[in-house]
Design a protein around this motif. Structure first.
Motif, PDB file in Angstrom:
ATOM      1  N   GLY A   1       2.280   1.333  -1.604  1.00 39.01           N
ATOM      2  CA  GLY A   1       3.540   1.513  -0.887  1.00 39.01           C
ATOM      3  C   GLY A   1       4.476   2.474  -1.597  1.00 39.01           C
ATOM      4  N   SER A   2       4.499   2.443  -2.930  1.00 41.45           N
ATOM      5  CA  SER A   2       5.336   3.374  -3.686  1.00 41.45           C
ATOM      6  C   SER A   2       4.861   4.804  -3.497  1.00 41.45           C
ATOM      7  N   CYS A   3       3.545   5.008  -3.519  1.00 40.76           N
ATOM      8  CA  CYS A   3       3.013   6.358  -3.300  1.00 40.76           C
ATOM      9  C   CYS A   3       3.309   6.842  -1.888  1.00 40.76           C
ATOM     10  N   ARG A   4       3.198   5.948  -0.936  1.00 42.96           N
ATOM     11  CA  ARG A   4       3.507   6.331   0.443  1.00 42.96           C
ATOM     12  C   ARG A   4       4.990   6.680   0.587  1.00 42.96           C
ATOM     13  N   PHE A   5       5.869   5.919  -0.069  1.00 43.73           N
ATOM     14  CA  PHE A   5       7.311   6.195  -0.013  1.00 43.73           C
ATOM     15  C   PHE A   5       7.625   7.557  -0.634  1.00 43.73           C
ATOM     16  N   VAL A   6       7.018   7.859  -1.779  1.00 42.77           N
ATOM     17  CA  VAL A   6       7.265   9.139  -2.446  1.00 42.77           C
ATOM     18  C   VAL A   6       6.774  10.289  -1.580  1.00 42.77           C
ATOM     19  N   PHE A   7       5.613  10.144  -0.972  1.00 42.43           N
ATOM     20  CA  PHE A   7       5.084  11.200  -0.106  1.00 42.43           C
ATOM     21  C   PHE A   7       6.022  11.447   1.073  1.00 42.43           C
ATOM     22  N   ASN A   8       6.440  10.392   1.740  1.00 45.26           N
ATOM     23  CA  ASN A   8       7.306  10.549   2.912  1.00 45.26           C
ATOM     24  C   ASN A   8       8.681  11.097   2.529  1.00 45.26           C
ATOM     25  N   LYS A   9       9.209  10.651   1.404  1.00 52.49           N
ATOM     26  CA  LYS A   9      10.521  11.139   0.958  1.00 52.49           C
ATOM     27  C   LYS A   9      10.446  12.617   0.611  1.00 52.49           C
ATOM     28  N   ALA A  10       9.390  13.020  -0.081  1.00 53.63           N
ATOM     29  CA  ALA A  10       9.235  14.434  -0.439  1.00 53.63           C
ATOM     30  C   ALA A  10       8.992  15.291   0.806  1.00 53.63           C
ATOM     31  N   LEU A  11       8.222  14.771   1.757  1.00 57.51           N
ATOM     32  CA  LEU A  11       7.971  15.525   2.982  1.00 57.51           C
ATOM     33  C   LEU A  11       9.253  15.693   3.789  1.00 57.51           C
ATOM     34  N   ALA A  12      10.057  14.645   3.875  1.00 56.45           N
ATOM     35  CA  ALA A  12      11.331  14.748   4.589  1.00 56.45           C
ATOM     36  C   ALA A  12      12.246  15.756   3.907  1.00 56.45           C
ATOM     37  N   LEU A  13      12.234  15.783   2.578  1.00 55.53           N
ATOM     38  CA  LEU A  13      13.053  16.754   1.847  1.00 55.53           C
ATOM     39  C   LEU A  13      12.583  18.176   2.116  1.00 55.53           C
ATOM     40  N   GLN A  14      11.292  18.387   2.123  1.00 57.89           N
ATOM     41  CA  GLN A  14      10.762  19.725   2.386  1.00 57.89           C
ATOM     42  C   GLN A  14      11.101  20.192   3.802  1.00 57.89           C
TER      43      GLN A  14
ATOM     44  N   TYR B   1       0.499  21.332   2.233  1.00 53.89           N
ATOM     45  CA  TYR B   1       1.281  22.501   2.638  1.00 53.89           C
ATOM     46  C   TYR B   1       0.456  23.774   2.491  1.00 53.89           C
ATOM     47  N   THR B   2      -0.294  23.876   1.408  1.00 55.85           N
ATOM     48  CA  THR B   2      -1.127  25.060   1.192  1.00 55.85           C
ATOM     49  C   THR B   2      -2.164  25.211   2.291  1.00 55.85           C
ATOM     50  N   ASN B   3      -2.806  24.102   2.681  1.00 58.68           N
ATOM     51  CA  ASN B   3      -3.802  24.152   3.750  1.00 58.68           C
ATOM     52  C   ASN B   3      -3.165  24.515   5.084  1.00 58.68           C
ATOM     53  N   PHE B   4      -1.920  24.058   5.295  1.00 57.26           N
ATOM     54  CA  PHE B   4      -1.247  24.371   6.549  1.00 57.26           C
ATOM     55  C   PHE B   4      -0.939  25.867   6.647  1.00 57.26           C
ATOM     56  N   PHE B   5      -0.390  26.437   5.587  1.00 59.04           N
ATOM     57  CA  PHE B   5      -0.046  27.856   5.628  1.00 59.04           C
ATOM     58  C   PHE B   5      -1.294  28.740   5.621  1.00 59.04           C
ATOM     59  N   ALA B   6      -2.408  28.215   5.101  1.00 59.35           N
ATOM     60  CA  ALA B   6      -3.674  28.953   5.151  1.00 59.35           C
ATOM     61  C   ALA B   6      -4.416  28.724   6.464  1.00 59.35           C
ATOM     62  N   LYS B   7      -3.792  27.970   7.384  1.00 58.86           N
ATOM     63  CA  LYS B   7      -4.357  27.685   8.708  1.00 58.86           C
ATOM     64  C   LYS B   7      -5.682  26.940   8.614  1.00 58.86           C
ATOM     65  N   ARG B   8      -5.768  26.069   7.603  1.00 55.17           N
ATOM     66  CA  ARG B   8      -6.944  25.217   7.472  1.00 55.17           C
ATOM     67  C   ARG B   8      -6.691  23.799   7.971  1.00 55.17           C
ATOM     68  N   ALA B   9      -5.437  23.457   8.224  1.00 52.45           N
ATOM     69  CA  ALA B   9      -5.093  22.105   8.664  1.00 52.45           C
ATOM     70  C   ALA B   9      -3.765  22.148   9.402  1.00 52.45           C
ATOM     71  N   SER B  10      -3.437  21.050  10.067  1.00 53.23           N
ATOM     72  CA  SER B  10      -2.173  20.946  10.769  1.00 53.23           C
ATOM     73  C   SER B  10      -1.052  20.633   9.779  1.00 53.23           C
ATOM     74  N   PHE B  11       0.183  20.607  10.283  1.00 55.11           N
ATOM     75  CA  PHE B  11       1.335  20.362   9.417  1.00 55.11           C
ATOM     76  C   PHE B  11       1.273  18.936   8.868  1.00 55.11           C
ATOM     77  N   PRO B  12       1.674  18.730   7.600  1.00 50.25           N
ATOM     78  CA  PRO B  12       1.616  17.374   7.020  1.00 50.25           C
ATOM     79  C   PRO B  12       2.413  16.378   7.847  1.00 50.25           C
ATOM     80  N   ARG B  13       1.864  15.188   7.985  1.00 51.26           N
ATOM     81  CA  ARG B  13       2.511  14.128   8.746  1.00 51.26           C
ATOM     82  C   ARG B  13       2.905  12.983   7.828  1.00 51.26           C
ATOM     83  N   PHE B  14       3.894  12.226   8.247  1.00 47.03           N
ATOM     84  CA  PHE B  14       4.343  11.083   7.463  1.00 47.03           C
ATOM     85  C   PHE B  14       3.259  10.007   7.465  1.00 47.03           C
ATOM     86  N   LYS B  15       3.124   9.330   6.341  1.00 52.08           N
ATOM     87  CA  LYS B  15       2.113   8.292   6.208  1.00 52.08           C
ATOM     88  C   LYS B  15       2.647   6.968   6.735  1.00 52.08           C
ATOM     89  N   LYS B  16       1.739   6.181   7.312  1.00 50.08           N
ATOM     90  CA  LYS B  16       2.099   4.889   7.866  1.00 50.08           C
ATOM     91  C   LYS B  16       1.477   3.767   7.034  1.00 50.08           C
TER      92      LYS B  16
END
Length: 404
Positions: free
Chosen positions: A26-39, A90-105
């Protein structure tokens, strides 16, 4: 040559250890979502996104700040690895290898990774593993861990916790065994080899579809987030886990057999994502044969073609062979005897009959023979022929799915 390989085991944690693992995930998921929202906020404001180093500085403030002091209870390295995962997304998204990062559930991304092997202790004779802030955890020791431990990933699936231990070891340069083979993927036949070998489909989802639908209907009648609803949801998750485990087991056995017996494997470059697009259309222009296309999409996804190709790629490489990907256009419409290409050659889904020379054979076998022929042209010319291409062979990545 060096080989990267992951060994996955089921954990047997105590009650306290299981609670700690849920908290860490849960802590890792919170950090990922918080950093993604900041970006995303920085992007909308027109500012440059922060890199991994900048996010790590913010993480230190989050751990020591008054708002989220509970982040200090989780180990620091898994939290930093979460930020590294976001940077890679983010790197994969800008390289068109994946979709934009999504928030984790919650419940869908319950995992965390220990990247420092100095903090990890593996006691194989006693079937236990030491991880920071978790202590010694017992696991079901089904096979030996080979090589030097590089990192450890803890994940949850279907109500159970698993550990994937990635190792690195030096192995002798393998000598490929067997000859070349072409593989035609299908639904009625999962895989047809150019030498006549046929692998029947497992249809793991289809076998559990009715029971899964019954349990889903039962869950829909329960009060959301009640205890009965949670128990019903856990039961559905266990069924999905059983479906996925059966499919992966079948794919591993099939790809292992093929890679052991063939030095060169040729497969079609199937774009599964495009093949399973919905035919519903829009309100203005509704689609045709929507129900039939929906059933076809479900059958395609039940086969696991992409996972089959992924496993075959690194297993063939481990054994010193080649995996060649060729374009799928007209593989089942081209006569392997005279080369005549026509849609009339494919009289039925399973039968091939050339309208020019009269050659008759099973359509899937004809496709496999043509795939092998295209693969030979790619290998002989040393460059793409008719859009065919050689797959870049790389060691298996650090993934909990790369299980030999």
């Amino acid at each position: 040559m060096q080989r990267l390989q992951a060994f996955k085991y089921e954990l047997m944690p105590t009650g306290d250890q299981e609670r700690d693992m849920r908290r860490f995930a849960g802590s890792c998921r919170f950090v990922f979502n918080k950093a993604l929202a900041l970006q995303k906020a920085r992007f909308e404001a027109g500012n440059k996104k922060l890199g991994y180093a900048g996010l790590c500085k913010l993480l230190t403030g989050w751990r020591n700040g008054p708002e989220t002091p509970w982040l200090r209870d989780a180990p620091a390295h898994p939290l930093q690895q979460t930020l590294k995962d976001l940077e890679r997304a983010y790197t994969n998204f800008f390289a068109k290898r994946a979709s934009f990062p999504r928030f984790k559930k919650k419940g869908q991304s319950d995992s965390f990774r220990y990247p420092d092997p100095k903090q990890i202790k593996l006691d194989q004779p006693n079937s236990r593993l030491f991880l920071p802030k978790l202590g010694w955890l017992r696991y079901r020791n089904s096979r030996d861990v080979l090589g030097v431990v590089k990192n450890v990933t803890v994940s949850q699936s279907g109500g159970k916790w698993y550990v994937a231990i990635q190792t690195e070891r030096e192995v002798e340069q393998p000598v490929p065994q067997g000859d070349a083979v072409g593989i035609d993927m299908g639904i009625a036949r999962f895989a047809t080899l150019s030498d006549g070998m046929v692998y029947a489909p497992l249809n793991s989802f289809k076998k559990h579809e009715q029971r899964l639908a019954r349990y889903q209907r039962a869950m829909s009648r329960k009060q959301k987030f009640s205890n009965n609803w949670k128990r019903a949801k856990a039961r559905i998750a266990r069924i999905h886990a059983r479906i996925g485990n059966a499919r992966r087991d079948y794919l591993h056995k099939t790809t292992t057999t093929i890679s052991q017996n063939h030095a060169m494997v040729c497969i079609e470059d199937l774009q599964v994502r495009n093949m399973v697009r919905s035919a519903a259309g829009t309100t203005e222009t509704p689609g045709k044969h929507v129900r039939a296309k929906s059933g076809l999409n479900k059958s395609i996804l039940d086969q696991g073609w992409f996972e089959f190709r992924r496993q075959l790629n690194y297993k063939v490489h481990w054994r010193g062979g080649w995996l060649i990907v060729v374009p799928p256009q007209n593989t089942s419409r081209t006569c392997p005897r005279c080369g005549h290409v026509s849609a009339d050659n494919r009289q039925t889904q399973a039968r091939f009959a050339c309208v020019d020379c009269g050659f008759k054979e099973n359509a899937d076998l004809v496709g496999a023979i043509n795939i092998l022929a295209r693969g030979h042209r790619v290998a002989a010319c040393g460059e793409p022929v008719q859009l065919g291409r050689l797959v870049k062979q790389e060691p298996a990545e650090a993934s909990t799915q790369n299980i030999a």
